[in-house]
Design a protein around this motif. Structure first.
Motif, mmCIF file in Angstrom:
data_model
loop_
_atom_site.group_PDB
_atom_site.id
_atom_site.type_symbol
_atom_site.label_atom_id
_atom_site.label_comp_id
_atom_site.label_asym_id
_atom_site.label_seq_id
_atom_site.Cartn_x
_atom_site.Cartn_y
_atom_site.Cartn_z
ATOM 1 N N ALA A 1 -32.086 -28.104 -61.683
ATOM 2 C CA ALA A 1 -31.784 -26.685 -61.942
ATOM 3 C C ALA A 1 -32.971 -25.995 -62.611
ATOM 4 C CB ALA A 1 -30.536 -26.569 -62.806
ATOM 5 N N LEU A 2 -33.634 -26.696 -63.532
ATOM 6 C CA LEU A 2 -34.806 -26.113 -64.188
ATOM 7 C C LEU A 2 -35.939 -25.892 -63.189
ATOM 8 C CD1 LEU A 2 -36.263 -25.149 -66.712
ATOM 9 C CD2 LEU A 2 -36.900 -27.533 -67.181
ATOM 10 N N SER B 1 -29.613 -21.209 -60.278
ATOM 11 C CA SER B 1 -30.184 -22.341 -61.012
ATOM 12 C C SER B 1 -29.779 -22.306 -62.482
ATOM 13 C CB SER B 1 -31.710 -22.336 -60.888
ATOM 14 O OG SER B 1 -32.121 -22.504 -59.544
ATOM 15 N N ALA B 2 -29.792 -21.112 -63.084
ATOM 16 C CA ALA B 2 -29.382 -20.988 -64.477
ATOM 17 C C ALA B 2 -27.909 -21.359 -64.657
ATOM 18 C CB ALA B 2 -29.636 -19.568 -64.967
ATOM 19 N N PHE C 1 -27.560 -25.090 -64.345
ATOM 20 C CA PHE C 1 -28.041 -25.751 -65.559
ATOM 21 C C PHE C 1 -26.973 -25.701 -66.649
ATOM 22 C CE2 PHE C 1 -30.171 -26.073 -69.610
ATOM 23 C CZ PHE C 1 -31.111 -27.082 -69.397
ATOM 24 N N LEU D 1 -36.988 -33.723 -67.974
ATOM 25 C CA LEU D 1 -36.756 -32.292 -68.136
ATOM 26 C C LEU D 1 -37.776 -31.691 -69.099
ATOM 27 C CD1 LEU D 1 -33.410 -30.477 -68.356
ATOM 28 C CD2 LEU D 1 -35.112 -30.019 -70.113
ATOM 29 N N GLY E 1 -31.140 -29.460 -73.215
ATOM 30 C CA GLY E 1 -31.159 -30.707 -72.462
ATOM 31 C C GLY E 1 -32.351 -31.590 -72.680
ATOM 32 N N ALA F 1 -33.886 -24.515 -72.154
ATOM 33 C CA ALA F 1 -33.728 -25.789 -71.457
ATOM 34 C C ALA F 1 -34.112 -26.958 -72.351
ATOM 35 C CB ALA F 1 -34.581 -25.790 -70.185
ATOM 36 N N PRO G 1 -29.576 -31.039 -64.448
ATOM 37 C CA PRO G 1 -30.334 -30.061 -65.242
ATOM 38 C C PRO G 1 -31.813 -30.025 -64.877
ATOM 39 C CG PRO G 1 -28.835 -31.286 -66.653
ATOM 40 C CD PRO G 1 -28.804 -31.963 -65.316
ATOM 41 N N ILE H 1 -24.997 -28.933 -68.251
ATOM 42 C CA ILE H 1 -25.110 -29.261 -69.672
ATOM 43 C C ILE H 1 -23.743 -29.297 -70.345
ATOM 44 C CG2 ILE H 1 -25.952 -28.431 -71.907
ATOM 45 C CD1 ILE H 1 -28.104 -29.751 -70.264
#
Length: 370
Positions: free
Chosen positions: A261-262, A233-234, A237, A311, A304, A300, A258, A241
């Motif tokens: 992913a967060l 996930s990181a 992200f 987000l 983003g 995050a 994003p 981005i």
């Protein structure tokens, strides 16, 4: 109130008359609006879908209520007639520029097919459990979505697959093994969503995969699934981005990767914290997971948050969750009930101040909201 596309068309005419744009640009902008207008769901379309679902439910309930009074052949014929009328009628209306009602009829047909599986199985005493019926319903709905290139049917197929996963995992029907077949279903439906141009289905599939991993982690091997979920996930992200345009051209998620992913990052860390957390001690693994979570939330928002209000709100929710978890693990045994409420009030007050400060910094005249 005029729709967004109507307001933009009015603005284009005004810009053209004021010589702010030339005729060629105005024509290009108008054609772009016309090309993308159908991709959004209007309030009327949503109401049509809701009416279709209620109508399908009414038909099935009427048939079920009068099941014994209807001759067997008539029962089967009536069910197939509803399915055929829904699919054929929807196709006819789509060709006559009535897409909302046409798609609604396809939803009626898909719902009637699901009900028919149960009713005909009961009538002829067919073997099999409810979970098998659900997966059959989902596969047939996905095939119909491919054949008709239907966005709503694709979303319906995804929803049915998630229902199957829920039914199988939570042992409503004597589960003997984990429903790993969901991974194949999700992958197939993700591919189908590109053919049917169903961006909502792709969003739902990604969220359902995160749900699958979380549930799979509850079953066993929590850390073996949670840690890869956090890492992947990181990475997603970061890619979303720093390479936003090429990634979105491939995945076509409307710039919301994003956000997903967060959610995956926070879900994975929550799994780690639940696995390592001890209500009496603040162990090193839990401390590291908490620090990573808070740092990830801050990163995050910084990277983003300006482009995506959604987000930011996921980050705020994650921050509040982290405060609550850290409190439960580290302080609960030290405070009485009054102290709990005082600590909670202080934590939420801090959270409110942080959110207000962040929103002020993120607010810009042209700020986009995802």
């Amino acid at each position: 109130m005029a729709s967004y596309s109507s307001r933009v068309r009015t603005d284009i005419e005004r810009w053209l008359q004021a010589s702010l744009i030339d005729a060629k640009t105005a024509d290009a902008l108008t054609r772009d609006i016309d090309a993308n207008e159908r991709k959004s769901l209007s309030f009327g379309t949503i109401l049509a879908m809701m009416a279709a679902l209620l109508f399908g439910a009414a038909i099935l309930l009427f048939v079920a209520a009068n099941w014994e009074a209807i001759p067997r052949l008539v029962r089967v014929a009536a069910l197939f007639a509803v399915i055929l009328a829904g699919y054929v009628g929807g196709a006819v209306l789509k060709t006559r520029d009535q897409p909302a009602i046409g798609e609604a009829l396809w939803i009626v047909a898909a719902a009637a097919f699901g009900g028919s599986i149960a009713l005909i199985g009961q009538m002829y005493h067919l073997t099999g459990d409810e979970a098998s019926a659900i997966v059959t319903w989902g596969i047939c709905t996905a095939l119909a979505a491919v054949a008709l290139r239907s966005n709503p049917l694709t979303v319906a197929a995804v929803g049915i697959s998630v229902a199957w996963l829920f039914v199988r995992e939570f042992d409503f029907y004597n589960r003997t093994e984990f429903p790993n077949f969901f991974v194949i279903m999700a992958l197939a439906l993700f591919v189908v969503s590109f053919w049917t141009r169903s961006q909502p289905a792709r969003h739902l599939i990604i969220l359902s995969v995160i749900f699958y991993i979380a549930v799979r982690g509850m079953d066993h091997n929590t850390l073996l699934l949670a840690i890869p979920l956090v890492v992947v996930s990181a990475l997603l992200f970061a890619v979303a981005i720093f390479a936003a345009e090429p990634v979105d051209r491939v995945l076509q998620l409307g710039g919301r990767l994003p956000l997903h992913a967060l959610i995956g990052f926070l879900t994975g860390l929550a799994m780690v914290q639940f696995e390592l957390g001890d209500h009496s001690t603040f162990n090193g693994g839990f401390a590291i997971a908490s620090v990573v979570a808070l740092a990830g939330i801050a990163a995050a928002v910084m990277l983003g948050g300006r482009e995506s209000r959604g987000l930011r709100w996921v980050a705020y929710a994650g921050f509040a969750f982290e405060l609550a978890v850290i409190y439960v693990v580290t302080l609960q045994s030290m405070l009485d009930t009054a102290g709990f409420f005082l600590a909670a009030a202080m934590l939420f007050g801090i959270l409110a101040l942080v959110i207000i400060r962040v929103e002020k910094r993120m607010k810009t005249p042209e700020g986009a909201a995802a």
